[in-house]
Design an enzyme around this catalytic site. Sequence first.
Site, PDB file in Angstrom:
ATOM      1  N   GLY A  46      52.162   3.701  46.257  1.00 46.03           N
ATOM      2  CA  GLY A  46      51.482   4.146  47.445  1.00 46.03           C
ATOM      3  C   GLY A  46      52.271   5.221  48.281  1.00 46.03           C
ATOM      4  O   GLY A  46      51.776   5.591  49.387  1.00 46.03           O
ATOM      5  N   LYS A 201      32.368  -4.973  83.727  1.00 48.23           N
ATOM      6  CA  LYS A 201      32.804  -5.862  82.696  1.00 48.23           C
ATOM      7  C   LYS A 201      33.943  -6.545  82.830  1.00 48.23           C
ATOM      8  O   LYS A 201      34.598  -5.812  83.521  1.00 48.23           O
ATOM      9  CB  LYS A 201      32.331  -5.310  81.344  1.00 48.23           C
ATOM     10  CG  LYS A 201      33.217  -4.215  81.110  1.00 48.23           C
ATOM     11  CD  LYS A 201      33.117  -3.744  79.761  1.00 48.23           C
ATOM     12  CE  LYS A 201      34.253  -2.522  79.312  1.00 48.23           C
ATOM     13  NZ  LYS A 201      35.732  -3.222  79.373  1.00 48.23           N
TER      14      LYS A 201
END
Length: 325
Positions: A46, A201
């Site tokens: 990786g 909200k």
Amino acid sequence: MTGIKTTGEKKLMLFSGRAHPELAEEVAHQLGVALVPTKAFDFANGEIYVRFQESARGADCFLIQSHTAPINKWIMEQLIMIDALKRASARSITVIIPSYGYARQDKKHKGREPISARLVADLLKTSGADRILTVDLHTDQIQGFFDGPVDHLSALPVLADYVGAKVDRSKLTIVSPDAGRVRVADRWCDRLDAPLAIVHKRRDKDVANQVTVHEVVGEVRGRVCVLVDDMIDTGGTICAAADALFAHGAEDVIVTATHGILSGPAADRLKNSKVSEFIFTNTLPDPSDLELDKITVLSIAPMVARAVREVFEDGSVTSLFEEQQ
């Protein structure tokens, strides 16, 4: 006489990581240059390897990389590329980050939390970046996290002009999906000469992406409402805001956002929403794999290219901001 004089000219070189090569190609085309050939690959474990196949010595280097999924990989690749340019004796290194990773983690909400947006800025500076050029940060304060010049571009003109050209402005209302976006929504109102509404909200602080919409402040009945935000990730906030607008009698709802992250359940939420159109820019790869015909993607490449040219020619990037008002 002491010293040596040279008659060399400045040289612009444009580099791209592997996260979003399509945007890099567009910017290169706008600038009339070719991307510098780059060899990049992942080792079996990786780790990332990068090598530029042209000399960058003494050049003004511009490195474009969007922080998209897998975000940690592409941030690391960008850091490695910056380090490679620094060690290649680049004259200057400007990192172009159309979508800045970890931007939502810009402050501590609770004890023992990181400020990851600051960490990313520190990593960029330590790796060798001299300047950052980015588009629509989640909050303006992130500009102060980087110890050097930050050119903060806005996609508002691109998005607003598109909306203004297709909607009857006499019926238009600009809507902020929460209190934090009111300032941006107000700039939309000024540009399109439209009234403002706000969706109030409350977010569940213990559950990620959990939003409860309470009320709509402003007149939206019979109006074409344009919800404006900087990013849409899972789509929960924006779809709930749209539902609230329809519940209060809105005739239609259009959603605009600079960064279309669209992760997890976003595809289903956008598909099942009554919103007529979702408008994004191409700061992130095209979400064409969602196969939704109500998604529109606008290009920011001309704006980014103009900013790059101003930086390279020691011009005024601020002049671009003034033109966007």
